[in-house]
Structures are given as C-alpha cells and as structure tokens.
Motif scaffolding. Structure first.
Motif, PDB file in Angstrom:
ATOM      1  N   GLY A 179       0.831  -1.279   0.074  1.00  0.00           N
ATOM      2  CA  GLY A 179      -0.359   0.187   0.228  1.00  0.00           C
ATOM      3  C   GLY A 179       0.903   1.090  -0.253  1.00  0.00           C
ATOM      4  N   LYS A 197      -3.003   4.742  -0.693  1.00  0.00           N
ATOM      5  CA  LYS A 197      -4.714   3.565  -0.811  1.00  0.00           C
ATOM      6  C   LYS A 197      -5.956   4.272  -1.645  1.00  0.00           C
ATOM      7  N   LEU A 198      -5.985   4.496  -3.083  1.00  0.00           N
ATOM      8  CA  LEU A 198      -6.723   5.110  -3.305  1.00  0.00           C
ATOM      9  C   LEU A 198      -7.808   4.609  -3.621  1.00  0.00           C
ATOM     10  N   GLN A 199      -9.181   5.220  -2.908  1.00  0.00           N
ATOM     11  CA  GLN A 199     -10.871   4.876  -2.340  1.00  0.00           C
ATOM     12  C   GLN A 199     -11.450   4.590  -4.216  1.00  0.00           C
ATOM     13  N   ASP A 200     -11.213   6.184  -4.383  1.00  0.00           N
ATOM     14  CA  ASP A 200     -12.301   5.831  -5.721  1.00  0.00           C
ATOM     15  C   ASP A 200     -11.633   6.002  -7.123  1.00  0.00           C
ATOM     16  N   HIS A 201     -10.526   5.789  -7.204  1.00  0.00           N
ATOM     17  CA  HIS A 201      -9.789   5.002  -8.583  1.00  0.00           C
ATOM     18  C   HIS A 201      -9.049   3.650  -8.355  1.00  0.00           C
ATOM     19  N   LYS A 202      -8.964   3.723  -9.734  1.00  0.00           N
ATOM     20  CA  LYS A 202      -7.469   2.358  -9.566  1.00  0.00           C
ATOM     21  C   LYS A 202      -6.938   2.586 -10.668  1.00  0.00           C
ATOM     22  N   GLY A 286      -4.202  15.394  -1.724  1.00  0.00           N
ATOM     23  CA  GLY A 286      -5.400  14.732  -2.330  1.00  0.00           C
ATOM     24  C   GLY A 286      -5.714  15.410  -3.196  1.00  0.00           C
ATOM     25  N   ASN A 346     -13.151   4.812 -10.832  1.00  0.00           N
ATOM     26  CA  ASN A 346     -13.975   3.102 -10.407  1.00  0.00           C
ATOM     27  C   ASN A 346     -14.897   3.470 -11.029  1.00  0.00           C
TER      28      ASN A 346
END
Ligand code: GLA
Length: 383
Positions: A179, A197-202, A286, A346
């Motif tokens: 991570g 650690k991206l929440q909304d992206h890959k 961010g 995502n």
C-alpha cells in the motif's frame, strides 16, 4: 500453482525441501529515466514476483533450474557467462556480491519461476536479481543491507546484461511495502514512504505485448546523451555533476552550444523531476486530478522529447486521454514497449478497459493484457 510447481521439482531433484524466497516486480507512477540522472522516482512493488526454493549445498557449484523456461544449468563463481540469458542475471548477482562486499556465496541448489511478465516493463529482471541477492545474503549470513543488495542487482545488470540502468527497479523490488509508494532520491538514496490507497480510483496496466530487452534498445544511448548534456553544462557550471543539478534556466543559457537532440533529452529529464515534485505535492494534498495531469505530461515528454515510446504505447495513452474519468496515463519503465500505467475512476474502469481493448485490437491485431495494480511488499522469505 507456481509455488507447487517449484516445490515439486525441487523435491524431485533433491528429495527434500529448501528455503523459499520471493521478490516482486515494480510499477512507477512518475519519474521515468530520472534515476540514472540522480533525480527522483516514485515506484512501488507489485503482487507479481519471482519465487525461488533454494538450499546451500556445501560445494562451489551452483545448480539452478527454471520452471518457466524448462531449462537448468550448473556454474561456478568464476564470472564465466552462460548461454542461458536468465542464468547470467544470477551469475551477475553472485559475482557482484563478491565484487562489492568481498563475500563469496557457497554453492546452492535452486529451482525458480515467476509471474512477472517478461519484457513487460514491470522489471522482471530486477525481480530475478533481487530474489537471488536477498536469498544469498540471508542463507550465507552476509549481513548486507537492502540498499547494498539493490546496488548488487544494478551492477549485475550493467556487467552481465549490458544495460546501464539506474537503481530504481532493484531498490523497489527490495524495499517495497504494502500500500505504499516510495519517493526515492536517487542521489542520497534516502526515501520517503508515500501511502497510496486510492478510494475512488484504480491503477491499471495495459500491456502492449511489445517486448523489449533494454540491452537491444536505445536505453544506453539516452544515458550517454544525458552525460553529454551534463558535460556541456558543467563547462559553465562546474558544480553540476548530473541533470539533477540542472534548472530550466541553466539549459536556456547553453542552448546554442549543445546539439539540439541532446538538448531535448536533457530538457525532458529536468522537466520530469519538476513534474514528479508537483505530482507528489498534489498526492499529499489529495488532488488526484493534478497528479494525473503530471502523468500525462510525463508521457508527452517521454514520447516527444526523450523518444522512448512506441506507437502502441502512444495509442493507449491517446485512448486514455479521450476517456472521461481517466485521470492520468503514461508509458512506464524503460520504454520501447511494455505497458502503460493509468489512474482511472472506479466507475469508468470497465468501460475504459473494454474500449482500449477493442480499439487496440482493431489497430494492432491483438488485445493488450490488462493488470490491476496491487502495491505489495518487497523481497522476503516465505518459508
Ligand atoms: C528501466 C531501468 C531503470 C529506469 C527505468 C526508466 O526500468 O532499469 O533503472 O531507468 O528503465 O525510468
């Protein structure tokens, strides 16, 4: 499964089991061709690795079998090269450990395999070097640091594979953490862990399947052009020892004195270090959009100014650019083939992959391979 295949062959050959080690490939988010210019890079280790089972055998013979190539060989630590190219990386590691630390590994019996795509820009060769360097150091109790082992791998690459690479790949394979990316200063070799650690992206890799062995590309030529640029700038600025020390203003001053192609190569490197710095600040704040913009900028520079891309990579980055929700995309690694790395929202992930696959196949007659990136830990002993 790969580990079973390795352990079965080891048992079959030696009627026992050995210690098991792994070292991963890497991604690099931004900062390409900056490592050998003593600038900055932002790599992370991935969940694809070289695995090996090994035991010291108390002799001076090294017996190594590759499950992927279905080949095996025996050699001594005398530096003589093998006809198997994979074996030369291992011979290189043994010889460079001796060169750097004066320590000589005992002979060993080993079976290895891996799932880092070969020639895909994910540093399969650094994974191989790092796995052996790590295992040899552990089993012989040499006490070398991970950074020393990274230098061993880098020098094996220089002297046994003919690529004058920087330290990034071996560094990342050895130091990776789950991570976390690593912002490495390639001059001081100090590094900072950067949570990723991206929440909304890959993060996705699209592999063009254009294979390269950097030794047969212009990788070393680029390195030479950078050195030429440094020599020209150092005439006016004796304090300059690498492009790391060069500012855009310094470049302007020597523009008329330097060959235009060399100038363009140097410009790329100077600008890439600035892009990396901006990208890291954006990540900390961010601001993923700015991070992505710098990735696109990096590709533009690699393609136009540094000339290490290829039409397949450019094609994939163009598709990324025209897909809303793709935040950033660029070619990754040495170039001339291999993959693109993209940061994608995502909700557009599937659509982007689908679109890129269809369009790429239309254009080049085959589908790109797709990998979701998982940032994982570096070299380690498994059992
Ligand atoms: C290859 C080399 C690295 C680095 C990259 C480009 O992966 O092994 O040292 O130079 O290319 O950033």
């Amino acid at each position: 499964m790969l580990l079973d295949k390795i352990s079965n062959l080891f048992k079959e050959k030696y009627s026992t089991s050995g210690a098991v080690f792994a070292a991963p490939g890497r991604v690099n988010l931004i900062g390409e061709h900056t490592d050998y210019n003593l600038g900055f890079v932002l790599p992370g280790a991935i969940d694809k690795a070289i695995f090996l089972e090994i035991r010291l055998n108390g002799t001076d013979s090294f017996n190594v079998a590759s499950v992927d190539f279905n080949e095996e060989t025996t050699f001594k630590a005398d530096g003589q090269k093998s006809s198997y190219s994979w074996a030369n990386y291992i011979i290189g590691v043994i010889m460079e450990i001796k060169e750097i630390s004066g320590k000589v590994s005992q002979g060993f019996d080993c079976v290895f395999g891996g799932n880092v795509p070969l020639g895909g820009g994910m540093s399969s060769s650094a994974a191989l070097e790092s796995a052996f360097a790590f295992a040899i150091n552990e089993l012989n109790g040499f006490g070398l640091s991970k950074m020393e082992l990274a230098k061993v791998g880098q020098m094996a690459e220089h002297h046994y594979a003919g690529v004058r690479c920087g330290i990034m790949d071996q560094f990342a394979s050895l130091h990776g953490e789950e991570g976390k990316l690593m912002k490495l200063d390639c001059r001081s070799l100090e590094y900072e862990l950067v949570p990723f650690k991206l929440q909304d992206h890959k993060v996705i890799l699209l592999d063009t399947n254009v294979k390269h062995s950097l030794a047969s590309t212009e990788y070393n030529v680029r390195r030479g052009q950078c050195e030429e640029g440094v020599a020209a700038i150092a005439k006016r600025h004796p304090e300059v020892h690498s492009l790391r020390d060069v500012t855009p203003e310094m470049l302007e001053v020597v523009r008329s004195e330097v060959d235009p192609v060399t100038m363009m190569r140097c410009e790329y490197v100077v600008e890439e270090n600035i892009r990396l710095s901006n990208a890291c600040k954006a990540l900390a704040a961010g601001d993923i959009q700015t991070f992505g913009k710098e990735m696109f900028g990096s590709h533009e520079g690699l393609s136009k100014k540094y000339a290490v891309s290829c039409q397949e990579l450019d094609f994939l980055v163009d598709i990324a650019k025209s897909t809303p929700g793709v935040i950033g995309s660029r070619m990754m690694g040495g170039g001339f083939g291999g993959c693109t790395i993209s940061v994608v929202a995502n909700e557009v992930h599937d659509q982007f992959v689908q679109n890129a696959t269809v369009e790429f196949e239309k254009q080049f007659g085959q589908k790109p391979l797709v990998y979701d990136v998982v940032i994982s830990s570096g070299a380690r002993r498994l059992s």
